[in-house]
Scaffold this motif. Structure first.
Motif, PDB file in Angstrom:
ATOM      1  N   VAL A 181       0.848  -1.200   0.000  1.00 52.04           N
ATOM      2  CA  VAL A 181       0.000   0.000   0.000  1.00 52.04           C
ATOM      3  C   VAL A 181       0.882   1.248   0.000  1.00 52.04           C
ATOM      4  O   VAL A 181       0.689   2.178  -0.789  1.00 52.04           O
ATOM      5  CB  VAL A 181      -0.930   0.001   1.230  1.00 52.04           C
ATOM      6  N   PHE A 255     -10.537 -13.329   0.056  1.00 53.68           N
ATOM      7  CA  PHE A 255      -9.763 -12.371   0.853  1.00 53.68           C
ATOM      8  C   PHE A 255     -10.442 -11.014   0.669  1.00 53.68           C
ATOM      9  O   PHE A 255     -10.914 -10.721  -0.433  1.00 53.68           O
ATOM     10  CB  PHE A 255      -8.304 -12.266   0.378  1.00 53.68           C
ATOM     11  N   VAL A 301      -9.173  -1.388  -2.833  1.00 51.59           N
ATOM     12  CA  VAL A 301      -7.766  -1.255  -2.411  1.00 51.59           C
ATOM     13  C   VAL A 301      -7.013  -0.335  -3.373  1.00 51.59           C
ATOM     14  O   VAL A 301      -6.209   0.508  -2.949  1.00 51.59           O
ATOM     15  CB  VAL A 301      -7.093  -2.643  -2.310  1.00 51.59           C
ATOM     16  N   GLY A 318       0.369 -13.955  -1.877  1.00 51.44           N
ATOM     17  CA  GLY A 318       1.111 -14.032  -0.611  1.00 51.44           C
ATOM     18  C   GLY A 318       1.531 -15.460  -0.339  1.00 51.44           C
ATOM     19  O   GLY A 318       0.814 -16.408  -0.659  1.00 51.44           O
TER      20      GLY A 318
END
Ligand code: 2NL
Length: 371
Positions: A181, A255, A301, A318
């Motif tokens: 981010v 997610f 996001v 991930g």
């Protein structure tokens, strides 16, 4: 007249015989010092008649110069002799073997992080890093997990008692996503990064430690789709495990920060007693092993990261680094990773010379050439 000549001859002889710099200095003081014999002669010039001075002056001055020259010459000779002696004594035999020195080793987690950086660098990814102490905006809110989101509770977060400067809560990051981010906010798009590092969750048993390691990858660009994600994961695993028969299984998942979300498994077989990745997990003697999660970055996001989701898409994934290391290098107990037992480190650690390179092999170091 004769006295002065004799004085000069004697002084030169004694100076020439001075054995070291200290003896030479004593002689300088004896002849030319305030109370020195040559200095005393020079002082007599003041009490002489002009005729006497004319006759003796040149001789006395010549004596002083001769003594000065002799002192300088002897000093040079002594100094160069000392240098010659030092050079002769301090020879260095470059053919001698290196002395035995206690050697540390590179921890498998560090080695695997170097391997990851090398493989992803070849695919155009840069390595991004960021703080391990975060605030809940970067760790949760920006990843589409608002205050009330149940996923926050599922993260077993370590919180600090102090409030964050901007008002939120301070915490130990629970995943590397806040680095992604921050990098999006700082660098904008397009972007290709991996973020490897320590993450923290309040969880501890045989398979969980409160600190462990994850790597996340992020690609932001125009027209990015799931095909790019699948190719990237397959290409990575083939390079990491150094075999072409890696088969990935992608399963739908959830997610908050990706949509759609996908978990991926690799096929492995039980050859004798060792797990060996490769092959289709549905084949006889094979099974699937879950390795991580991924998906297309949620449009929310992208917005939180200051980008326009109408223009930019991306995928993210991930992986647990400790798990990757265990699979490749054959350790079975995660807790040993963090015990600092030198016997374990000596056995599983790597030499600092085992640099993973794509040309030399990212894993070749591990098999034959351990520290
Ligand atoms: C897992 C699953 C995942 C991500 C991490 C991510 C980061 C940003 C945006 C969107 Cl900034 N996604 N990261 C996405 C999917 C899965 O991790 O099992 N990790 C060990």
């Amino acid at each position: 007249m004769a006295d002065i000549e004799q004085m000069g001859a004697e002084a030169r002889a004694r100076i020439g015989a001075a054995g070291d710099l200290a003896a030479l200095e004593a002689l300088r003081v004896e002849f030319l010092g305030k109370q020195g014999s040559v200095s005393a002669l020079l002082k007599t010039l003041g009490g002489m008649t002009p005729e006497e001075r004319q006759a003796q002056g040149p001789q006395i001055h010549a004596l002083r110069e001769a003594v000065q020259d002799a002192l300088a010459a002897r000093k040079d000779a002594l100094e160069s002799a000392a240098l010659e002696a030092q050079l002769a004594a301090e020879t260095l035999d470059l053919s001698l073997p290196a002395p035995h020195a206690p050697a540390g080793s590179v921890h498998p987690v560090s080695q695997v992080m170097d391997e990851l950086a090398e493989i992803f660098a070849d695919l155009g990814f840069a390595v991004a890093t960021g703080p391990e102490i975060e605030d809940d905006w970067y760790n949760f809110t920006a990843l589409n997990m608002p205050e009330s989101h149940p996923a926050r509770a599922m993260h077993d977060t370590f919180y600090f008692p102090q409030a964050a400067p901007k008002g939120g809560r301070m915490l130990l990051r629970t995943h590397p996503s806040p680095v992604q981010v921050r990098t999006m906010l700082e660098q904008g798009a397009p972007l290709r990064i991996i973020a490897p590092g320590r993450v923290y969750r309040s969880d501890s048993d045989a398979t969980h430690t409160p600190m462990f390691h994850q790597v996340e990858g992020l690609v932001i660009d125009r027209d990015v789709h799931l095909g790019h994600l699948k190719w990237t994961l397959e290409t990575f695993f083939k390079a990491y495990f150094e075999r072409d028969d890696i088969v990935l299984r992608l399963r739908p998942s959830y997610f908050p920060f990706t949509e759609p979300s996908i978990e991926f498994d690799v096929g492995y077989s039980r050859e004798t007693d060792r797990r060996v990745v490769g092959g289709n997990g549905d084949d006889p003697g094979h099974a699937w092993m879950e390795l991580g999660g991924s998906g297309m970055v949620n449009a929310r996001v992208i917005e939180f990261a200051g980008l326009d989701p109408a223009e930019w898409q991306g995928f993210a994934f991930g992986l647990g680094i400790d798990r990757l290391a265990m699979l490749k290098y054959g350790m079975n107990d995660l807790r040993a990773f963090f015990d600092g037992d030198v016997r374990w480190l000596r056995h599983y650690g790597f030499s600092a010379f085992d640099q993973p390179t794509l040309s030399g092999g990212v894993g070749a170091a591990g098999v034959g050439a351990r520290a």
